[in-house]
Design a protein around this motif. Sequence first.
Motif, mmCIF file in Angstrom:
data_model
loop_
_atom_site.group_PDB
_atom_site.id
_atom_site.type_symbol
_atom_site.label_atom_id
_atom_site.label_comp_id
_atom_site.label_asym_id
_atom_site.label_seq_id
_atom_site.Cartn_x
_atom_site.Cartn_y
_atom_site.Cartn_z
ATOM 1 N N TRP A 32 -12.663 -2.259 4.010
ATOM 2 C CA TRP A 32 -11.288 -1.954 4.929
ATOM 3 C C TRP A 32 -11.935 -1.330 6.252
ATOM 4 N N ASP A 33 -12.534 -0.477 6.225
ATOM 5 C CA ASP A 33 -13.169 0.046 7.485
ATOM 6 C C ASP A 33 -14.001 -0.798 8.162
ATOM 7 N N TYR A 67 -5.814 6.086 4.451
ATOM 8 C CA TYR A 67 -4.834 5.131 3.655
ATOM 9 C C TYR A 67 -4.128 5.820 2.552
ATOM 10 N N ASP A 68 -4.576 7.181 2.330
ATOM 11 C CA ASP A 68 -4.268 7.699 1.091
ATOM 12 C C ASP A 68 -2.487 8.068 1.054
ATOM 13 N N GLU A 76 -0.659 3.282 -3.327
ATOM 14 C CA GLU A 76 -1.481 2.042 -3.715
ATOM 15 C C GLU A 76 -0.695 0.915 -4.327
ATOM 16 N N THR A 126 -8.877 9.498 2.479
ATOM 17 C CA THR A 126 -8.867 8.401 3.485
ATOM 18 C C THR A 126 -7.656 8.378 4.318
ATOM 19 N N SER A 148 -12.479 -2.996 -0.803
ATOM 20 C CA SER A 148 -12.845 -1.796 -1.225
ATOM 21 C C SER A 148 -12.490 -0.869 0.274
ATOM 22 N N ASP A 149 -12.486 0.461 0.254
ATOM 23 C CA ASP A 149 -12.265 1.273 1.329
ATOM 24 C C ASP A 149 -13.536 1.005 2.224
ATOM 25 N N ARG A 194 -4.001 -3.560 1.137
ATOM 26 C CA ARG A 194 -3.388 -2.633 1.977
ATOM 27 C C ARG A 194 -2.087 -3.188 2.538
#
Length: 425
Positions: free
Chosen positions: A97-98, A4-5, A9, A2, A93-94, A180
């Motif tokens: 965030w999306d 964000y990777d 984290e 993603t 969760s991802d 995030r």
Amino acid sequence: MTRYDRYDEDTERTFAALPPAHGRGFAQTWWGQAWLKALEDAAMDAAQVKTGRRLARAGAVGAVSVRPGRITAVVHDRDRTAHRADVLLEQLSDAQWDRFADMAIERSGHVAALLDRDMPPHLVEDAASAGIDLLPGLGDLEPECDCGAWDHCGHTAALCYQVARLLDQDPFVLLLMRGRPEGAVLDALQTRGDTATEEDASRPEGVDAAEAYAAGHVLPPLPALPGLREGPGVPPSLDTESTPPPGVAPAALAFLASRAATEAHRLLAEALRSGPGRQTVDTEPTASQDAVRLAAGDPGAEVLERLGDGSGRTREALAVAVRAWRLGGGAALSVLEEEWTVEGDPLARARAALESAWDEDERPSLRARANRWTVVDAPHQLRLDRDGRWWPYRKERGRWVPMGGAAHDPATALATAVLAAGGER
């Protein structure tokens, strides 16, 4: 992988210990106050919350570590015994965030504010409508402390109070707790914004016929919002050779026209800034309230006298009413001129707020009458409005006058009155 990777984290921010907060309330901003409400709603033991507030106010919370899903600090008891306190908060969760990024992109005002490192309060409502809870809800703040408590203890409550002060300084701390770091959020918004712009540029003109037919029941989008002039328009001059009709004062009429233009410009500016769906409808003011609103516009002496006579106020009373209006509009004016009996739940909440606002040895002696609490042997007073907010007052030349805006914490309101008086208690 993603977008964000590339961000760790386990990104962590550490905030130095803050000084004691004697004589002031916690959470001066909307974000800090909302965070504390979540704590107070979640804690089962109000006494532990009060203990935590006392520890945080005394400066017993050390440096605070904030990372995704967890906040940590060492908290000292009054005997200086140290305890490690943690408070856990579920990460988004991802997919959430999306959705958050999509929501922000759809509302250009949010993107502009976030890229400018500002988090407007109504972001919470829009995020919730997209299924994303930024602020913790009931039971979302999970405590862990080496003192052995199974629910919120004084140490975890003190940590939460300290975090409210951090949110006052930087509300992006909340996003980090939710999973995030600030850079990841802003980069995602920038990337999505660039992608949306490229897609718009490459999209052919017109609409596919099948899509248009399927969406035939949907109204077309509203036209673009009009531009806003730099200032309100100027009403036509009433300086003519004609004799005005009986009972008509040209100066007063010119002032009313000018104020109407100014108010129209203000309302349009608000609508353009936040969108038509965000506008609230204010209660229609009474003639007495409207007289004060107009007087707050600095009319000439002739108009000011007419407004005082028409509203049944002396010159001095109108000046105090104008002062209240400038501090808080109709709500502040009601607090100035209306006295109401506090009873039932509002009275219980007011007493609890007064009880917890100060430590025992710092609490001022207050004499209560209706919704007004007067400091004994001092020219200061707290007034409670019907929304549970406290307004600071001071006695000047035999008349109580407002000294500042409303506060949810009575200690903050009283400090405002004292500071405005040059520190006299």
